[in-house]
Design a protein around this motif. Structure first.
Motif, PDB file in Angstrom:
ATOM      1  N   VAL A 180       0.848  -1.189   0.000  1.00 31.17           N
ATOM      2  CA  VAL A 180       0.000   0.000   0.000  1.00 31.17           C
ATOM      3  C   VAL A 180       0.887   1.244   0.000  1.00 31.17           C
ATOM      4  O   VAL A 180       1.938   1.266   0.648  1.00 31.17           O
ATOM      5  CB  VAL A 180      -0.922  -0.031   1.242  1.00 31.17           C
ATOM      6  CG1 VAL A 180      -0.131   0.069   2.527  1.00 31.17           C
ATOM      7  CG2 VAL A 180      -1.965   1.070   1.164  1.00 31.17           C
ATOM      8  N   LEU A 226      -6.197  -3.388   1.747  1.00 27.89           N
ATOM      9  CA  LEU A 226      -7.325  -2.482   1.553  1.00 27.89           C
ATOM     10  C   LEU A 226      -8.657  -3.191   1.789  1.00 27.89           C
ATOM     11  O   LEU A 226      -9.607  -2.590   2.301  1.00 27.89           O
ATOM     12  CB  LEU A 226      -7.271  -1.873   0.159  1.00 27.89           C
ATOM     13  CG  LEU A 226      -6.085  -0.926  -0.064  1.00 27.89           C
ATOM     14  CD1 LEU A 226      -5.969  -0.550  -1.537  1.00 27.89           C
ATOM     15  CD2 LEU A 226      -6.203   0.319   0.801  1.00 27.89           C
ATOM     16  N   LEU A 243     -13.158   0.403  -5.266  1.00 22.61           N
ATOM     17  CA  LEU A 243     -11.706   0.510  -5.193  1.00 22.61           C
ATOM     18  C   LEU A 243     -11.132   0.279  -6.584  1.00 22.61           C
ATOM     19  O   LEU A 243     -11.339  -0.772  -7.175  1.00 22.61           O
ATOM     20  CB  LEU A 243     -11.137  -0.521  -4.216  1.00 22.61           C
ATOM     21  CG  LEU A 243      -9.612  -0.732  -4.259  1.00 22.61           C
ATOM     22  CD1 LEU A 243      -8.877   0.537  -3.845  1.00 22.61           C
ATOM     23  CD2 LEU A 243      -9.207  -1.906  -3.365  1.00 22.61           C
TER      24      LEU A 243
END
Length: 219
Positions: free
Chosen positions: A101, A157, A133
């Motif tokens: 990330v 996520l 997303l």
């Protein structure tokens, strides 16, 4: 009606995550031309790197007088939380960086979970709301590829957006986005073009579906 959009790419020109998210937004906007969009761009304007640590140090010293830095960090965290809580739906454009990330996203998440609305273990203030997303990867990470299991962005996520915050999340993905600019990946360019085309198609479909869902809930 408000759509919250978060961008995390450090690029504007040539950013695939931004381009695919634009397709989602355009499909959503086509049905809600007068609705508002709240944008936060932590790729180009990241939060101060010490925001989370400043807040946590103050929490660990509850009797201390808040410094200007603590006050500013706490105020910023509250603003971030308010932005999310005030939205009806969410669009996150977050690329894979260095197999994980982006640092700016980790700082954003860490800062948010210092607030009551997103504290770990507490009921999420945005649970049940829809989100999309958009995530892109420069290489290939599918089962059977040399980099299978190296994508530590998407699973993280999912944990945050779905398991912690309770969003009803759709994911739009594109892979091999570096093929066009990487000579060693030249033979993968047809697959990259197919992946990108599919991502834009899926982005349009999910954007329309999101718009229709919000229309139905508002009726």
């Amino acid at each position: 009606m408000t759509l919250y959009r978060l961008d995390a790419s450090i690029r504007t020109e040539g950013s695939v995550s931004r381009a695919v998210a634009d397709t989602v937004q355009a499909a959503w906007r086509a049905q809600h031309p007068d609705a508002s969009i709240t944008r936060r761009d932590i790729g180009l304007d990241p939060l101060p790197a010490d925001t989370w640590s400043t807040i946590i140090r103050s929490v660990m010293n509850p009797g201390a007088e808040p410094t200007p830095a603590v006050t500013a960090a706490t105020s910023l965290a509250a603003t971030l939380a308010d932005e999310l809580v005030a939205a009806d739906a969410y669009l996150f454009a977050i690329p894979l960086y260095n197999y994980g990330v982006p640092a700016s996203v980790k700082n954003w998440v860490d800062t948010l979970i210092t607030t009551p609305a997103f504290a770990p273990g507490a009921p999420s203030a945005i649970a049940g709301r829809p989100g999309i997303l958009v995530t892109v990867r420069g290489g290939g990470y599918a089962p059977g590829t040399p980099r299978e299991g190296w994508d530590h962005n998407t699973p993280y996520l999912r944990r945050v957006l779905v398991d912690m915050w309770g969003l009803d999340l759709e994911i739009v993905e594109a892979e091999l986005t570096l093929a066009e600019v990487t000579p060693a990946m030249a033979e993968l360019r047809p697959l990259a073009a197919e992946s990108l085309a599919n991502a834009h198609t899926n982005a349009e479909l999910t954007g329309k579906a999101l718009a229709e869902r919000l229309s139905a809930s508002a009726a």
